[in-house]
Design a protein around this motif. Structure first.
Motif, PDB file in Angstrom:
ATOM      1  N   SER A 172       0.650  -1.364  -0.115  1.00 12.42           N
ATOM      2  CA  SER A 172      -0.059  -0.194   0.018  1.00 12.42           C
ATOM      3  C   SER A 172       0.959   1.192  -0.008  1.00 12.42           C
ATOM      4  O   SER A 172       0.185   2.356   0.082  1.00 12.42           O
ATOM      5  CB  SER A 172      -0.976   0.030   1.106  1.00 12.42           C
ATOM      6  N   SER A 173       2.206   1.024   0.087  1.00 10.96           N
ATOM      7  CA  SER A 173       3.157   2.491   0.013  1.00 10.96           C
ATOM      8  C   SER A 173       2.968   3.121  -1.222  1.00 10.96           C
ATOM      9  O   SER A 173       2.984   2.490  -2.423  1.00 10.96           O
ATOM     10  CB  SER A 173       4.710   1.941   0.260  1.00 10.96           C
ATOM     11  N   ILE A 174       3.094   4.390  -1.299  1.00  7.65           N
ATOM     12  CA  ILE A 174       3.416   4.948  -2.403  1.00  7.65           C
ATOM     13  C   ILE A 174       4.430   4.713  -3.368  1.00  7.65           C
ATOM     14  O   ILE A 174       4.559   5.180  -4.521  1.00  7.65           O
ATOM     15  CB  ILE A 174       3.008   6.589  -2.101  1.00  7.65           C
ATOM     16  N   TYR A 175       5.368   4.096  -2.753  1.00  2.43           N
ATOM     17  CA  TYR A 175       6.602   3.829  -3.237  1.00  2.43           C
ATOM     18  C   TYR A 175       6.549   2.361  -4.056  1.00  2.43           C
ATOM     19  O   TYR A 175       7.617   1.973  -4.548  1.00  2.43           O
ATOM     20  CB  TYR A 175       7.738   4.160  -2.531  1.00  2.43           C
ATOM     21  N   TYR A 176       5.580   1.732  -3.647  1.00  2.00           N
ATOM     22  CA  TYR A 176       5.567   0.507  -3.972  1.00  2.00           C
ATOM     23  C   TYR A 176       5.712  -0.058  -5.538  1.00  2.00           C
ATOM     24  O   TYR A 176       6.719  -0.807  -5.749  1.00  2.00           O
ATOM     25  CB  TYR A 176       4.256  -0.406  -3.402  1.00  2.00           C
ATOM     26  N   PRO A 177       5.015   0.803  -6.336  1.00  2.00           N
ATOM     27  CA  PRO A 177       5.350   0.439  -7.891  1.00  2.00           C
ATOM     28  C   PRO A 177       6.676   0.851  -8.129  1.00  2.00           C
ATOM     29  O   PRO A 177       7.173  -0.183  -8.939  1.00  2.00           O
ATOM     30  CB  PRO A 177       4.307   1.415  -8.458  1.00  2.00           C
ATOM     31  N   ALA A 178       7.185   1.827  -7.594  1.00  2.00           N
ATOM     32  CA  ALA A 178       8.657   2.181  -8.155  1.00  2.00           C
ATOM     33  C   ALA A 178       9.458   1.179  -7.683  1.00  2.00           C
ATOM     34  O   ALA A 178      10.441   0.801  -8.173  1.00  2.00           O
ATOM     35  CB  ALA A 178       9.016   3.661  -7.553  1.00  2.00           C
ATOM     36  N   ALA A 179       9.431   0.641  -6.379  1.00  2.00           N
ATOM     37  CA  ALA A 179      10.388  -0.506  -5.764  1.00  2.00           C
ATOM     38  C   ALA A 179       9.943  -1.514  -6.377  1.00  2.00           C
ATOM     39  O   ALA A 179      11.187  -2.435  -6.709  1.00  2.00           O
ATOM     40  CB  ALA A 179       9.928  -0.510  -4.137  1.00  2.00           C
ATOM     41  N   LEU A 180       8.675  -2.060  -6.917  1.00  2.00           N
ATOM     42  CA  LEU A 180       8.678  -3.384  -7.512  1.00  2.00           C
ATOM     43  C   LEU A 180       9.517  -3.244  -9.035  1.00  2.00           C
ATOM     44  O   LEU A 180       9.864  -4.190  -9.485  1.00  2.00           O
ATOM     45  CB  LEU A 180       7.207  -3.343  -7.620  1.00  2.00           C
ATOM     46  N   PHE A 181       9.502  -2.154  -9.528  1.00  2.00           N
ATOM     47  CA  PHE A 181       9.883  -1.809 -11.024  1.00  2.00           C
ATOM     48  C   PHE A 181      11.515  -2.040 -10.579  1.00  2.00           C
ATOM     49  O   PHE A 181      12.080  -2.681 -11.436  1.00  2.00           O
ATOM     50  CB  PHE A 181       9.523  -0.501 -11.576  1.00  2.00           C
ATOM     51  N   ALA A 182      12.102  -1.368  -9.653  1.00  2.00           N
ATOM     52  CA  ALA A 182      13.449  -1.498  -9.544  1.00  2.00           C
ATOM     53  C   ALA A 182      13.669  -2.968  -9.180  1.00  2.00           C
ATOM     54  O   ALA A 182      14.789  -3.399  -9.569  1.00  2.00           O
ATOM     55  CB  ALA A 182      13.818  -0.595  -8.231  1.00  2.00           C
ATOM     56  N   LEU A 183      12.909  -3.700  -8.363  1.00  2.00           N
ATOM     57  CA  LEU A 183      13.301  -5.073  -8.030  1.00  2.00           C
ATOM     58  C   LEU A 183      13.467  -5.997  -9.290  1.00  2.00           C
ATOM     59  O   LEU A 183      14.223  -6.806  -9.646  1.00  2.00           O
ATOM     60  CB  LEU A 183      12.106  -5.819  -7.163  1.00  2.00           C
ATOM     61  N   ALA A 184      12.450  -5.633 -10.036  1.00  2.00           N
ATOM     62  CA  ALA A 184      12.324  -6.420 -11.391  1.00  2.00           C
ATOM     63  C   ALA A 184      13.668  -6.215 -12.379  1.00  2.00           C
ATOM     64  O   ALA A 184      14.165  -7.012 -12.946  1.00  2.00           O
ATOM     65  CB  ALA A 184      11.083  -6.040 -12.229  1.00  2.00           C
ATOM     66  N   GLU A 185      13.767  -4.903 -12.357  1.00  2.00           N
ATOM     67  CA  GLU A 185      15.083  -4.606 -13.176  1.00  2.00           C
ATOM     68  C   GLU A 185      16.432  -5.197 -12.363  1.00  2.00           C
ATOM     69  O   GLU A 185      16.894  -5.759 -13.367  1.00  2.00           O
ATOM     70  CB  GLU A 185      15.503  -2.978 -13.195  1.00  2.00           C
ATOM     71  N   ILE A 186      16.472  -5.222 -11.315  1.00  2.00           N
ATOM     72  CA  ILE A 186      17.751  -5.926 -10.463  1.00  2.00           C
ATOM     73  C   ILE A 186      17.763  -7.300 -11.001  1.00  2.00           C
ATOM     74  O   ILE A 186      18.570  -7.934 -11.285  1.00  2.00           O
ATOM     75  CB  ILE A 186      17.610  -5.618  -8.978  1.00  2.00           C
ATOM     76  N   GLN A 187      16.313  -7.928 -10.775  1.00  2.00           N
ATOM     77  CA  GLN A 187      16.368  -9.319 -11.033  1.00  2.00           C
ATOM     78  C   GLN A 187      16.579  -9.687 -12.778  1.00  2.00           C
ATOM     79  O   GLN A 187      17.355 -10.733 -12.903  1.00  2.00           O
ATOM     80  CB  GLN A 187      14.908  -9.710 -10.959  1.00  2.00           C
ATOM     81  N   TYR A 188      16.184  -8.851 -13.584  1.00  2.31           N
ATOM     82  CA  TYR A 188      16.522  -9.162 -14.923  1.00  2.31           C
ATOM     83  C   TYR A 188      18.015  -8.668 -15.179  1.00  2.31           C
ATOM     84  O   TYR A 188      18.621  -9.542 -16.003  1.00  2.31           O
ATOM     85  CB  TYR A 188      15.768  -7.966 -15.814  1.00  2.31           C
ATOM     86  N   LYS A 189      18.542  -7.839 -14.651  1.00  2.00           N
ATOM     87  CA  LYS A 189      20.159  -7.742 -14.648  1.00  2.00           C
ATOM     88  C   LYS A 189      20.909  -8.758 -14.185  1.00  2.00           C
ATOM     89  O   LYS A 189      21.854  -9.045 -14.947  1.00  2.00           O
ATOM     90  CB  LYS A 189      20.391  -6.321 -13.833  1.00  2.00           C
ATOM     91  N   ASN A 190      20.203  -9.394 -13.185  1.00  2.47           N
ATOM     92  CA  ASN A 190      21.031 -10.403 -12.569  1.00  2.47           C
ATOM     93  C   ASN A 190      20.524 -12.105 -13.492  1.00  2.47           C
ATOM     94  O   ASN A 190      20.934 -13.009 -13.039  1.00  2.47           O
ATOM     95  CB  ASN A 190      20.874 -10.884 -11.070  1.00  2.47           C
ATOM     96  N   GLN A 191      19.955 -11.919 -14.654  1.00  4.60           N
ATOM     97  CA  GLN A 191      19.547 -12.756 -15.476  1.00  4.60           C
ATOM     98  C   GLN A 191      18.553 -13.880 -14.901  1.00  4.60           C
ATOM     99  O   GLN A 191      18.395 -15.146 -15.317  1.00  4.60           O
ATOM    100  CB  GLN A 191      20.564 -13.573 -16.208  1.00  4.60           C
ATOM    101  N   ASN A 192      17.626 -13.176 -13.880  1.00  7.34           N
ATOM    102  CA  ASN A 192      16.760 -14.038 -13.104  1.00  7.34           C
ATOM    103  C   ASN A 192      15.427 -13.631 -13.858  1.00  7.34           C
ATOM    104  O   ASN A 192      14.363 -13.102 -13.322  1.00  7.34           O
ATOM    105  CB  ASN A 192      16.448 -13.776 -11.721  1.00  7.34           C
ATOM    106  N   THR A 193      15.460 -14.111 -15.211  1.00  2.16           N
ATOM    107  CA  THR A 193      14.221 -13.498 -15.806  1.00  2.16           C
ATOM    108  C   THR A 193      12.653 -14.050 -15.518  1.00  2.16           C
ATOM    109  O   THR A 193      11.764 -13.328 -15.701  1.00  2.16           O
ATOM    110  CB  THR A 193      14.251 -13.815 -17.523  1.00  2.16           C
TER     111      THR A 193
END
Length: 134
Positions: A48-69
């Motif tokens: 419910s945080s106003i920063y959740y969408p941004a943090a989830l996007f960052a998490l996905a970017e880090i996972q993608y960068k680490n080749q955890n597609t």
């Protein structure tokens, strides 16, 4: 351009930003340190945080960068489904298309994607912005 800044902040009340300051600092710290597991846990417990969408996007970017597609795709899909009108949902949709097209990690400039699809500029996924659904 001042108009973009007003649009970005969506007139989020200062009190809300103040209340969310701890969440912002925690999300930002985990993102900068690329602590994937801790970030996953914090995201799931702060939806419910106003920063959740941004943090989830960052998490996905880090996972993608680490080749955890597999996990990256799941998180991009969550953004597209839950926040389709946000900058994060829009960029996540293009990132999903890119993963499906190339499969392996293919770094791209957020600026280039923004220009290609006429999206609001996002230069760095680590710079998280608040978002409130309309």
């Amino acid at each position: 351009s001042d108009e973009k800044l007003d649009e970005k902040s969506l007139k989020i009340p200062k009190e809300t930003l103040k209340l969310e300051e701890d969440n912002y600092n925690k999300f930002r710290g985990l993102i900068l340190q690329e602590k994937v597991q801790s970030l996953e846990v914090y995201c799931s417990s702060h939806r419910s945080s106003i920063y959740y969408p941004a943090a989830l996007f960052a998490l996905a970017e880090i996972q993608y960068k680490n080749q955890n597609t597999t996990f990256a795709k799941a998180n991009y899909a969550k953004l597209v489904e839950s926040f389709p009108d946000s900058i994060y949902g829009l960029y996540a949709g293009h990132r999903l298309n890119q993963i499906n097209e190339y499969d392996n990690y293919n770094r791209y400039s957020l600026k280039d994607i923004g220009e290609q699809y006429s999206l609001t500029e996002m230069y760095d996924y680590r710079e998280i912005e608040p978002y409130i659904k309309k």
